[in-house]
Write a protein that holds these residues in place. Structure first.
Motif, PDB file in Angstrom:
ATOM      1  N   ARG A 147       2.524   5.052  -4.620  1.00 54.62           N
ATOM      2  CA  ARG A 147       1.714   4.114  -3.850  1.00 54.62           C
ATOM      3  C   ARG A 147       2.658   3.364  -2.925  1.00 54.62           C
ATOM      4  NH1 ARG A 147      -1.981   1.955  -8.512  1.00 54.62           N
ATOM      5  NH2 ARG A 147      -3.252   3.821  -8.755  1.00 54.62           N
ATOM      6  N   TYR A 148       2.136   3.005  -1.769  1.00 56.77           N
ATOM      7  CA  TYR A 148       2.942   2.200  -0.849  1.00 56.77           C
ATOM      8  C   TYR A 148       2.060   1.186  -0.151  1.00 56.77           C
ATOM      9  CZ  TYR A 148       1.256   5.408   2.818  1.00 56.77           C
ATOM     10  OH  TYR A 148       0.474   6.148   3.670  1.00 56.77           O
ATOM     11  N   HIS A 149       2.706   0.178   0.395  1.00 59.54           N
ATOM     12  CA  HIS A 149       1.997  -0.906   1.075  1.00 59.54           C
ATOM     13  C   HIS A 149       2.677  -1.160   2.416  1.00 59.54           C
ATOM     14  CE1 HIS A 149      -0.323  -4.547   1.595  1.00 59.54           C
ATOM     15  NE2 HIS A 149       0.789  -5.223   1.797  1.00 59.54           N
ATOM     16  N   VAL A 150       1.901  -1.116   3.469  1.00 60.54           N
ATOM     17  CA  VAL A 150       2.413  -1.353   4.816  1.00 60.54           C
ATOM     18  C   VAL A 150       2.110  -2.798   5.195  1.00 60.54           C
ATOM     19  CG1 VAL A 150       2.191  -0.708   7.243  1.00 60.54           C
ATOM     20  CG2 VAL A 150       2.055   1.054   5.461  1.00 60.54           C
ATOM     21  N   GLU A 151       3.167  -3.542   5.467  1.00 59.70           N
ATOM     22  CA  GLU A 151       3.021  -4.927   5.907  1.00 59.70           C
ATOM     23  C   GLU A 151       3.960  -5.127   7.103  1.00 59.70           C
ATOM     24  OE1 GLU A 151       2.701  -9.353   3.949  1.00 59.70           O
ATOM     25  OE2 GLU A 151       2.908  -7.608   2.662  1.00 59.70           O
ATOM     26  N   ILE A 152       3.464  -4.737   8.237  1.00 60.25           N
ATOM     27  CA  ILE A 152       4.274  -4.657   9.458  1.00 60.25           C
ATOM     28  C   ILE A 152       4.950  -5.984   9.798  1.00 60.25           C
ATOM     29  CG2 ILE A 152       4.195  -4.196  11.944  1.00 60.25           C
ATOM     30  CD1 ILE A 152       1.896  -2.185  11.273  1.00 60.25           C
ATOM     31  N   GLU A 153       4.257  -7.101   9.601  1.00 58.63           N
ATOM     32  CA  GLU A 153       4.844  -8.409   9.929  1.00 58.63           C
ATOM     33  C   GLU A 153       6.140  -8.631   9.136  1.00 58.63           C
ATOM     34  OE1 GLU A 153       1.544  -8.197   8.700  1.00 58.63           O
ATOM     35  OE2 GLU A 153       0.749  -8.025  10.727  1.00 58.63           O
ATOM     36  N   LYS A 154       6.115  -8.293   7.846  1.00 59.41           N
ATOM     37  CA  LYS A 154       7.330  -8.447   7.026  1.00 59.41           C
ATOM     38  C   LYS A 154       8.426  -7.508   7.500  1.00 59.41           C
ATOM     39  CE  LYS A 154       6.123 -10.153   2.471  1.00 59.41           C
ATOM     40  NZ  LYS A 154       6.078  -9.841   1.045  1.00 59.41           N
ATOM     41  N   TRP A 155       8.042  -6.294   7.869  1.00 61.71           N
ATOM     42  CA  TRP A 155       9.022  -5.328   8.350  1.00 61.71           C
ATOM     43  C   TRP A 155       9.722  -5.867   9.594  1.00 61.71           C
ATOM     44  CZ3 TRP A 155       6.448   0.196   8.123  1.00 61.71           C
ATOM     45  CH2 TRP A 155       6.009   0.437   6.815  1.00 61.71           C
ATOM     46  N   TYR A 156       8.932  -6.424  10.511  1.00 61.34           N
ATOM     47  CA  TYR A 156       9.495  -6.961  11.744  1.00 61.34           C
ATOM     48  C   TYR A 156      10.343  -8.203  11.498  1.00 61.34           C
ATOM     49  CZ  TYR A 156       6.907  -3.811  14.845  1.00 61.34           C
ATOM     50  OH  TYR A 156       6.428  -2.710  15.522  1.00 61.34           O
ATOM     51  N   SER A 208      -0.101   1.370 -11.343  1.00 59.17           N
ATOM     52  CA  SER A 208      -0.774   0.207 -10.750  1.00 59.17           C
ATOM     53  C   SER A 208      -0.063  -1.089 -11.105  1.00 59.17           C
ATOM     54  CB  SER A 208      -2.234   0.135 -11.219  1.00 59.17           C
ATOM     55  OG  SER A 208      -2.961   1.220 -10.724  1.00 59.17           O
ATOM     56  N   GLN A 209       0.319  -1.222 -12.372  1.00 56.11           N
ATOM     57  CA  GLN A 209       1.004  -2.433 -12.827  1.00 56.11           C
ATOM     58  C   GLN A 209       2.361  -2.592 -12.137  1.00 56.11           C
ATOM     59  OE1 GLN A 209       1.964  -2.379 -16.990  1.00 56.11           O
ATOM     60  NE2 GLN A 209       2.362  -4.572 -17.065  1.00 56.11           N
ATOM     61  N   LEU A 210       3.145  -1.514 -12.089  1.00 54.57           N
ATOM     62  CA  LEU A 210       4.454  -1.578 -11.445  1.00 54.57           C
ATOM     63  C   LEU A 210       4.317  -1.887  -9.954  1.00 54.57           C
ATOM     64  CD1 LEU A 210       6.214   1.453 -13.151  1.00 54.57           C
ATOM     65  CD2 LEU A 210       6.856  -0.958 -13.382  1.00 54.57           C
ATOM     66  N   PHE A 211       3.347  -1.275  -9.311  1.00 53.93           N
ATOM     67  CA  PHE A 211       3.109  -1.498  -7.890  1.00 53.93           C
ATOM     68  C   PHE A 211       2.801  -2.965  -7.615  1.00 53.93           C
ATOM     69  CE2 PHE A 211       0.262  -1.418  -4.150  1.00 53.93           C
ATOM     70  CZ  PHE A 211       1.133  -0.913  -3.223  1.00 53.93           C
ATOM     71  N   GLU A 212       1.942  -3.511  -8.453  1.00 57.85           N
ATOM     72  CA  GLU A 212       1.574  -4.915  -8.287  1.00 57.85           C
ATOM     73  C   GLU A 212       2.775  -5.844  -8.529  1.00 57.85           C
ATOM     74  OE1 GLU A 212      -1.805  -7.748 -10.137  1.00 57.85           O
ATOM     75  OE2 GLU A 212      -2.428  -5.729  -9.526  1.00 57.85           O
ATOM     76  N   GLN A 213       3.545  -5.556  -9.568  1.00 64.33           N
ATOM     77  CA  GLN A 213       4.686  -6.409  -9.915  1.00 64.33           C
ATOM     78  C   GLN A 213       5.829  -6.312  -8.917  1.00 64.33           C
ATOM     79  OE1 GLN A 213       5.761  -4.973 -13.808  1.00 64.33           O
ATOM     80  NE2 GLN A 213       4.471  -6.464 -14.859  1.00 64.33           N
ATOM     81  N   LEU A 214       6.119  -5.094  -8.450  1.00 64.70           N
ATOM     82  CA  LEU A 214       7.334  -4.867  -7.677  1.00 64.70           C
ATOM     83  C   LEU A 214       7.140  -4.819  -6.166  1.00 64.70           C
ATOM     84  CD1 LEU A 214       8.820  -2.120 -10.019  1.00 64.70           C
ATOM     85  CD2 LEU A 214       9.467  -4.545  -9.916  1.00 64.70           C
ATOM     86  N   VAL A 215       5.899  -4.618  -5.730  1.00 64.32           N
ATOM     87  CA  VAL A 215       5.664  -4.454  -4.291  1.00 64.32           C
ATOM     88  C   VAL A 215       4.776  -5.556  -3.724  1.00 64.32           C
ATOM     89  CG1 VAL A 215       4.760  -2.928  -2.503  1.00 64.32           C
ATOM     90  CG2 VAL A 215       6.003  -1.963  -4.447  1.00 64.32           C
TER      91      VAL A 215
END
Length: 131
Positions: free
Chosen positions: A45-54, A123-130
């Motif tokens: 799973r991945y999450h795109v958050e362009i503002e943080k990337w920039y 799901s749990q790891l994704f929520e905790q780490l990302v």
């Protein structure tokens, strides 16, 4: 009547990191890939958050990063869409995805754990780490 406890199985996971400037070694956790042999499970799973990337680097090639993430996803799913690597078996695909790289997308070292349900654990790891 005794309730049977579900069996726990070994799983492996790595955090997917965006490393815009490899020389600075700064990164942002943007995904998780998890493999559990017993359940024949390999997903990410991945999450795109362009503002943080920039905020990390205004030069980030967003479309390129998203294309690489989609390739990761296709490799996890296996089959022709994942190209040559996608046709390998699950353990080999996981090892390829988590191999050490010096590119804009990297993974952490592989970590081990025990789980009853790999989907819930992802799901749990994704929520905790990302997130």
């Amino acid at each position: 009547m005794k309730l049977m406890k579900q069996e726990r199985h070994v799983f492996e996971y790595a955090v997917i990191r965006l490393v815009p400037r490899v020389e600075r070694e700064e990164f942002l956790n943007i995904g998780v890939v998890l493999y559990c042999a017993k359940h024949k499970f390999l997903e990410m799973r991945y999450h795109v958050e362009i503002e943080k990337w920039y905020m990390m680097d205004k030069q980030v090639e967003v479309d390129e990063v998203i294309a690489h993430l989609k390739s990761f996803k296709e490799i996890c799913m296996g089959g022709q869409a994942g190209g040559t690597i996608g046709r390998l078996d699950r353990p080999d695909r996981f090892r390829w995805l988590t191999a050490t790289r010096s590119t804009i997308l990297q993974t952490s070292k592989v970590h081990l754990g025990l789980c009853e349900d790999p989907e819930a654990t992802l799901s749990q790891l994704f929520e905790q780490l990302v997130l």
